[in-house]
Scaffold this motif. Structure first.
Motif, mmCIF file in Angstrom:
data_model
loop_
_atom_site.group_PDB
_atom_site.id
_atom_site.type_symbol
_atom_site.label_atom_id
_atom_site.label_comp_id
_atom_site.label_asym_id
_atom_site.label_seq_id
_atom_site.Cartn_x
_atom_site.Cartn_y
_atom_site.Cartn_z
ATOM 1 N N THR A 1 15.210 -6.674 -17.909
ATOM 2 C CA THR A 1 14.316 -5.847 -17.103
ATOM 3 C C THR A 1 12.866 -6.070 -17.501
ATOM 4 O O THR A 1 12.552 -6.379 -18.653
ATOM 5 C CB THR A 1 14.651 -4.359 -17.259
ATOM 6 N N GLY A 2 11.967 -5.891 -16.550
ATOM 7 C CA GLY A 2 10.545 -6.039 -16.818
ATOM 8 C C GLY A 2 9.974 -4.793 -17.470
ATOM 9 O O GLY A 2 10.515 -3.699 -17.345
ATOM 10 N N ILE B 1 14.552 -4.590 -11.793
ATOM 11 C CA ILE B 1 13.862 -5.782 -11.312
ATOM 12 C C ILE B 1 12.970 -5.380 -10.140
ATOM 13 O O ILE B 1 13.413 -4.712 -9.213
ATOM 14 C CB ILE B 1 14.875 -6.861 -10.860
ATOM 15 N N GLY B 2 11.715 -5.814 -10.192
ATOM 16 C CA GLY B 2 10.769 -5.435 -9.153
ATOM 17 C C GLY B 2 10.376 -3.971 -9.227
ATOM 18 O O GLY B 2 9.867 -3.410 -8.250
ATOM 19 N N ASP B 3 10.564 -3.347 -10.374
ATOM 20 C CA ASP B 3 10.281 -1.920 -10.547
ATOM 21 C C ASP B 3 8.849 -1.756 -11.057
ATOM 22 O O ASP B 3 8.597 -1.732 -12.259
ATOM 23 C CB ASP B 3 11.284 -1.301 -11.515
ATOM 24 N N THR B 4 7.917 -1.652 -10.117
ATOM 25 C CA THR B 4 6.500 -1.501 -10.443
ATOM 26 C C THR B 4 6.042 -0.081 -10.120
ATOM 27 O O THR B 4 4.869 0.148 -9.835
ATOM 28 C CB THR B 4 5.670 -2.540 -9.664
ATOM 29 N N VAL B 5 6.974 0.856 -10.166
ATOM 30 C CA VAL B 5 6.696 2.230 -9.776
ATOM 31 C C VAL B 5 5.557 2.835 -10.581
ATOM 32 O O VAL B 5 4.681 3.519 -10.034
ATOM 33 C CB VAL B 5 7.971 3.088 -9.907
ATOM 34 N N ALA C 1 19.770 -4.191 -5.754
ATOM 35 C CA ALA C 1 18.862 -5.193 -5.204
ATOM 36 C C ALA C 1 17.505 -4.937 -5.826
ATOM 37 O O ALA C 1 17.219 -3.814 -6.272
ATOM 38 C CB ALA C 1 18.788 -5.088 -3.676
ATOM 39 N N PRO C 2 16.633 -5.944 -5.918
ATOM 40 C CA PRO C 2 15.296 -5.708 -6.466
ATOM 41 C C PRO C 2 14.603 -4.564 -5.733
ATOM 42 O O PRO C 2 14.724 -4.422 -4.517
ATOM 43 C CB PRO C 2 14.584 -7.039 -6.244
ATOM 44 N N LEU C 3 13.880 -3.748 -6.494
ATOM 45 C CA LEU C 3 13.200 -2.616 -5.876
ATOM 46 C C LEU C 3 12.060 -3.074 -4.979
ATOM 47 O O LEU C 3 11.744 -2.421 -3.982
ATOM 48 C CB LEU C 3 12.674 -1.671 -6.956
ATOM 49 N N ALA D 1 1.509 -4.317 -6.789
ATOM 50 C CA ALA D 1 1.199 -2.889 -6.891
ATOM 51 C C ALA D 1 -0.216 -2.606 -6.400
ATOM 52 O O ALA D 1 -0.460 -1.631 -5.676
ATOM 53 C CB ALA D 1 1.366 -2.417 -8.333
ATOM 54 N N ILE D 2 -1.151 -3.456 -6.779
ATOM 55 C CA ILE D 2 -2.536 -3.284 -6.341
ATOM 56 C C ILE D 2 -2.635 -3.423 -4.825
ATOM 57 O O ILE D 2 -3.324 -2.633 -4.154
ATOM 58 C CB ILE D 2 -3.443 -4.310 -7.047
#
Length: 438
Positions: free
Chosen positions: A120-121, A90-94, A244-246, A259-260
């Motif tokens: 998961t996204g 979650i919150g993984d926009t790596v 926890a959310p990344l 991310a941007i």
């Protein structure tokens, strides 16, 4: 073997025998060309589920699935072809930070990414929030963009490891997904088909991960590293925290915007950036673009802070059909939800624990994920300003902000967020990088 009989291969594995590489290759060819039936594939998967593969069989299965389609060749590039794979969170926009950062440091990143799986996204769903972006281009376009820009974040094409798609679809409906003997070849066959020089794996562990226990995450990481290296691909795995959310955002357009903003220096997300830097450093070492991890960290961080990663990301977006001013003006192009509602607890306190998986399910409930494979995702919905363990919250300091399409959706997400957060004494946080496996 003088003649391949799929039922004999099934029988041998059912009875616990080790299957020869030639048998596995023949069976996988049958999966690809249709000469092996769905019933036989299901029986084979179930036999593997109960009788297991040895390491040699896992490697043979992975290589056979790789060779079921096109294998990209990047040997003419002036630098190494590198990639990473994440088990999702979650919150993984790596990926949106990592690919352009590594490219800015001299690597070439043909990043084959996936769509959301379970709670998961998915990276492709985030990129599909960008108007015009072609997330599944043809192979010639992938080659052109990787060579000219340095990276292309795209989805699996019909040419890459096609046997995996048919096998996975059957595993999905026969309760044979959850076995490392088939998970490992499924993940690695696509990465090997991408023609990589080196691969870094991000295996998540915790309440928001596919594998919540450390033992299970370690077992998967060790299997992936052993098989990848056995197949000739230098690989390192990091087990990273997903209790926890990344990042403070979950939802497709929202995560893309975040991310941007991080790339452009408009937002700070320490956990997200720290994981990106660690994975990028390992990639640079594997690609011989850095002599050691410490130097790799410095180079990835410099690419992020100095704007070179942002410039590369914009070039990739433009080359794949997206807006030329996305990094400068993301709000002009990314969808916005009409209802924005903060979610606050009734009393002040400290976040002790987060049921991170429930936050992912809340995004799906809003329409930001799939309940069925053919569901259409609403890119605008999701959660922002997510509190993390140790954060102080209260009536004037929300747990999260819901972005919803309807009032009913906002109500359901509000209830889910309130249930996901537990206030109390602060617990010792898990380290962000739990283990390194090489």
């Amino acid at each position: 073997m003088s003649q391949f009989l799929p039922q004999e291969t099934i029988r041998r594995k059912r009875d616990g025998a080790s299957i020869e590489q030639s048998e596995i290759s023949a069976f996988v060819r049958g999966i690809s060309d249709g000469s092996v039936t769905e019933g036989q594939i299901a029986a084979f998967a179930m036999a593997i589920y109960f009788r297991k593969f040895g390491l040699d069989e896992r490697i043979a299965m992975t290589l056979a699935m790789r060779d079921s389609g096109t294998v990209l060749d990047w040997s003419a590039l002036p630098g190494p072809a590198l990639d990473k794979h994440s088990t999702g969170g979650i919150g993984d926009t790596v990926s949106l930070l990592l690919a352009p950062a590594v490219a800015a440091c001299g690597g070439y990143v043909p990043m084959i990414s996936g769509r959301g799986l379970g709670h998961t996204g998915g990276t492709l769903d985030k990129l599909d929030a960008i108007p015009g972006y072609r997330s599944t281009p043809q192979l010639d376009e992938i080659r052109r963009v990787v060579r000219s820009v340095g990276c292309a974040i795209i989805g699996q094409t019909d040419d890459l490891a096609p046997a995996d798609r048919r096998l996975y679809a059957i595993r999905d409906v026969t309760a044979t997904v959850e076995t490392l003997d088939l998970i490992t070849p499924s993940i690695l066959s696509k990465k090997l088909a991408a023609g990589l020089t080196g691969l870094v794996l991000d295996v998540k562990v915790g309440s928001g991960a596919f594998l919540p226990s450390l033992d299970a995450a370690r077992e998967l990481a060790e299997s992936l590293v052993a098989v990848a290296r056995g197949a000739g691909l230098p690989t390192v795995a990091l087990i990273t925290d997903m209790d926890a959310p990344l990042a403070s955002v979950a939802g497709n357009a929202l995560e893309t915007r975040l991310a941007i903003d991080v790339l452009a220096g408009r937002a700070a997300e320490p956990r997200l950036v720290d994981v990106t830097v660690e994975l990028g450093a390992e990639m640079l070492v594997l690609g011989e673009l850095a002599p050691d991890v410490a130097t790799g960290r410095e180079r990835i961080a410099a690419a992020l802070v100095g704007g070179r990663a942002a410039e590369t990301f914009q070039q990739m977006v433009s080359a794949l059909g997206g807006p030329d001013d996305l990094v400068e003006h993301p709000g002009k192009h990314l969808a916005h939800a009409p209802i924005v509602r903060p979610v606050s607890p009734t009393a002040s306190g400290t976040v002790a624990r987060v049921d991170t998986r429930s936050l992912g399910l809340a995004v799906i409930g809003l329409g930001g994920g799939r309940r069925r494979p053919d569901d259409v995702i609403d890119p605008a919905v999701g959660l922002t300003h997510l509190a993390g363990p140790g954060d102080e919250v209260g009536p004037d300091c929300p747990l999260a902000v819901v972005h919803a399409r309807t009032e009913a959706g906002a109500d359901a997400a509000t209830a889910a967020v309130l249930a996901a957060y537990h206030l109390g004494d602060t617990q010792r946080p898990h380290p962000l990088i739990v283990e390194r496996i090489s």
